[in-house]
Design a protein around this motif. Structure first.
Motif, PDB file in Angstrom:
ATOM      1  N   UNK A 231       0.838  -1.200   0.000  1.00 41.51           N
ATOM      2  CA  UNK A 231       0.000   0.000   0.000  1.00 41.51           C
ATOM      3  C   UNK A 231       0.873   1.250   0.000  1.00 41.51           C
ATOM      4  N   UNK A 232       1.945   1.241   0.788  1.00 44.13           N
ATOM      5  CA  UNK A 232       2.857   2.387   0.837  1.00 44.13           C
ATOM      6  C   UNK A 232       3.536   2.599  -0.515  1.00 44.13           C
ATOM      7  N   UNK A 233       3.852   1.522  -1.208  1.00 45.21           N
ATOM      8  CA  UNK A 233       4.468   1.649  -2.533  1.00 45.21           C
ATOM      9  C   UNK A 233       3.510   2.344  -3.498  1.00 45.21           C
ATOM     10  N   UNK A 234       2.236   1.936  -3.480  1.00 44.61           N
ATOM     11  CA  UNK A 234       1.239   2.595  -4.331  1.00 44.61           C
ATOM     12  C   UNK A 234       1.024   4.042  -3.903  1.00 44.61           C
ATOM     13  N   UNK A 235       1.086   4.286  -2.595  1.00 48.83           N
ATOM     14  CA  UNK A 235       0.902   5.646  -2.089  1.00 48.83           C
ATOM     15  C   UNK A 235       2.002   6.567  -2.599  1.00 48.83           C
ATOM     16  N   UNK A 236       3.232   6.092  -2.547  1.00 52.75           N
ATOM     17  CA  UNK A 236       4.345   6.906  -3.027  1.00 52.75           C
ATOM     18  C   UNK A 236       4.216   7.195  -4.517  1.00 52.75           C
ATOM     19  N   UNK A 237       3.818   6.181  -5.282  1.00 53.61           N
ATOM     20  CA  UNK A 237       3.647   6.377  -6.724  1.00 53.61           C
ATOM     21  C   UNK A 237       2.551   7.393  -7.007  1.00 53.61           C
ATOM     22  N   UNK A 238       1.431   7.287  -6.260  1.00 56.81           N
ATOM     23  CA  UNK A 238       0.352   8.254  -6.474  1.00 56.81           C
ATOM     24  C   UNK A 238       0.825   9.666  -6.133  1.00 56.81           C
ATOM     25  N   UNK A 239       1.492   9.837  -5.024  1.00 55.53           N
ATOM     26  CA  UNK A 239       1.920  11.157  -4.575  1.00 55.53           C
ATOM     27  C   UNK A 239       2.903  11.776  -5.557  1.00 55.53           C
ATOM     28  N   UNK A 240       3.828  10.980  -6.069  1.00 54.89           N
ATOM     29  CA  UNK A 240       4.826  11.515  -7.000  1.00 54.89           C
ATOM     30  C   UNK A 240       4.207  11.905  -8.328  1.00 54.89           C
ATOM     31  N   UNK A 241       3.105  11.245  -8.694  1.00 53.53           N
ATOM     32  CA  UNK A 241       2.441  11.565  -9.964  1.00 53.53           C
ATOM     33  C   UNK A 241       1.387  12.652  -9.823  1.00 53.53           C
ATOM     34  N   UNK A 242       0.885  12.846  -8.604  1.00 55.02           N
ATOM     35  CA  UNK A 242      -0.223  13.792  -8.392  1.00 55.02           C
ATOM     36  C   UNK A 242       0.290  15.226  -8.361  1.00 55.02           C
ATOM     37  N   UNK A 243      -0.425  16.082  -9.045  1.00 51.37           N
ATOM     38  CA  UNK A 243      -0.116  17.502  -8.995  1.00 51.37           C
ATOM     39  C   UNK A 243      -0.936  18.190  -7.911  1.00 51.37           C
TER      40      UNK A 243
END
Length: 385
Positions: free
Chosen positions: A154-166
């Motif tokens: 879940x943390x891995x997906x969270x980091x990916x979302x945060x890095x892609x989110x503006x």
């Protein structure tokens, strides 16, 4: 079972005249405009009750008479807040309103990460995405220890979302989570949320249980004198949020609430959506187990994902066997010989709901569809008795 409808008063975009066309006969509402901790004045209650009666309804349930956050935190000097609460109870009872739904979730009420997640064949629903919640806690709020509350994947997906989110996506996430603030009118930005959370530093699950017990000891004797019943709403979702403990998430929790003050007036709002988001909860069994203390029911369904995410499903289409739940509630009714008020909780935004911009989760057409489905189940089960 008695059909009711949640109405947000004059602030609601849905009128009582429209609610009448759904077939519901009772209204569930509150004086949402009154600041928490202040007395609900008798004349204000009477005016709202007259409005409801004039439209052909009865005011069946107060949802909710809110519990001030100072009470949940167990602060000193709570006497005036408890006195105000008891006065509001007396004023409600004087107007014939005797069922109070409330919750004891710290700071936030219901929590979602998406207010308009797309659903099959059109429409939108409320959704809780575990990875987005982790991104919010870990990377946006920077809460100490948040990483420990989530699985590595879940943390891995969270980091990916945060890095892609503006900035826009992050603002939408903040808005969705803030929509669960009690009353849903005030909002925090990130800095204000961090400040609000500091007021709960050190609050443990045991502390919150003790504070709930004190609240019940303060209000249930008054409820008994006034002929009122209280029904606690389960945690939504049934897990700790933002590091804040939650204590009404499963059957054991509910029993502990009843044990705190063992009186029939100390009851439960059976919310099949909130409890249904926890895969260990057997909703039909809980309806049978706690039937004598269920004073109100929220009937909705959720579809769960393995990582703890879930979304609002159609009322008959999620992971909870709604037919079995209603069957259990009808058996409870037959034994008690008193109707259980229920409302179609949450619904998909369908058709013209999208343009109306109603309170998140409370559209007209989506809930009317839900009520129609639930009504059909009740009618079919009653025919077979």
């Amino acid at each position: 079972m008695r059909e009711t409808w949640r109405w947000f008063g004059p602030l609601d975009t849905i009128s009582l005249a429209e609610v009448a066309q759904t077939g519901a006969v009772g209204i569930v509402t509150a004086l949402h405009e009154v600041p928490y901790g202040e007395v609900w004045k008798a004349d204000a209650i009477a005016a709202r009750n007259d409005m409801i009666k004039a439209a052909g309804f009865t005011w069946d349930v107060v949802e909710s008479l809110p519990v001030h956050e100072a009470i949940k935190r167990g602060e000193e000097g709570l006497g005036p807040l408890f006195a105000n609460y008891r006065q509001s109870m007396a004023n409600l009872a004087a107007n014939g309103i005797r069922t109070v739904c409330y919750n004891f979730m710290p700071l936030l009420d219901w929590t979602r990460t998406d207010l308009a997640a797309p659903v099959a064949r059109g429409g939108t629903c409320l959704r809780f995405e575990a990875s987005k919640m982790a991104a919010f806690e870990v990377f946006m709020v920077n809460r100490d220890g948040a990483e420990d509350d989530y699985a590595p994947e879940v943390l891995e997906k969270a980091k990916a979302w945060y890095e892609a989110a503006g900035p826009e996506a992050q603002a939408q996430l903040l808005n969705a989570i803030m929509s669960g603030l009690p009353g849903a009118y005030d909002r925090f930005d990130i800095a204000e949320l961090r400040t609000a959370l500091r007021a709960y530093n050190g609050l443990t699950r045991a502390d919150l249980r003790a504070n709930l017990k004190r609240f019940l000891e303060e209000v249930i004797p008054t409820a008994q004198e006034l002929g009122m019943v209280f029904c606690i709403h389960p945690d939504d979702p049934p897990q700790d949020i933002l590091g804040l403990p939650r204590i009404v998430s499963n059957a054991q929790d509910i029993q502990s609430v009843f044990d705190a003050v063992d009186a029939p007036e100390n009851g439960l709002t059976l919310c099949t959506g909130s409890l249904g988001a926890n895969p260990v909860n057997d909703l039909p069994d809980m309806a049978r187990q706690f039937g004598d203390r269920i004073h109100f029911a929220h009937l909705r369904n959720v579809r769960r994902d393995p990582d703890g995410s879930f979304e609002e499903a159609t009322h008959l289409g999620g992971d909870t066997d709604m037919v079995a739940v209603i069957d259990a509630l009808l058996q409870v009714e037959a034994r008690r010989k008193t109707p259980i008020p229920f409302r179609p909780d949450h619904g998909h935004d369908l058709l013209a709901d999208v343009e109306r911009q109603s309170h998140p989760g409370y559209p007209l057409i989506g809930r009317m569809r839900g009520l129609a489905e639930l009504r059909g189940v009740v009618a079919a089960l009653n025919r077979n008795t």
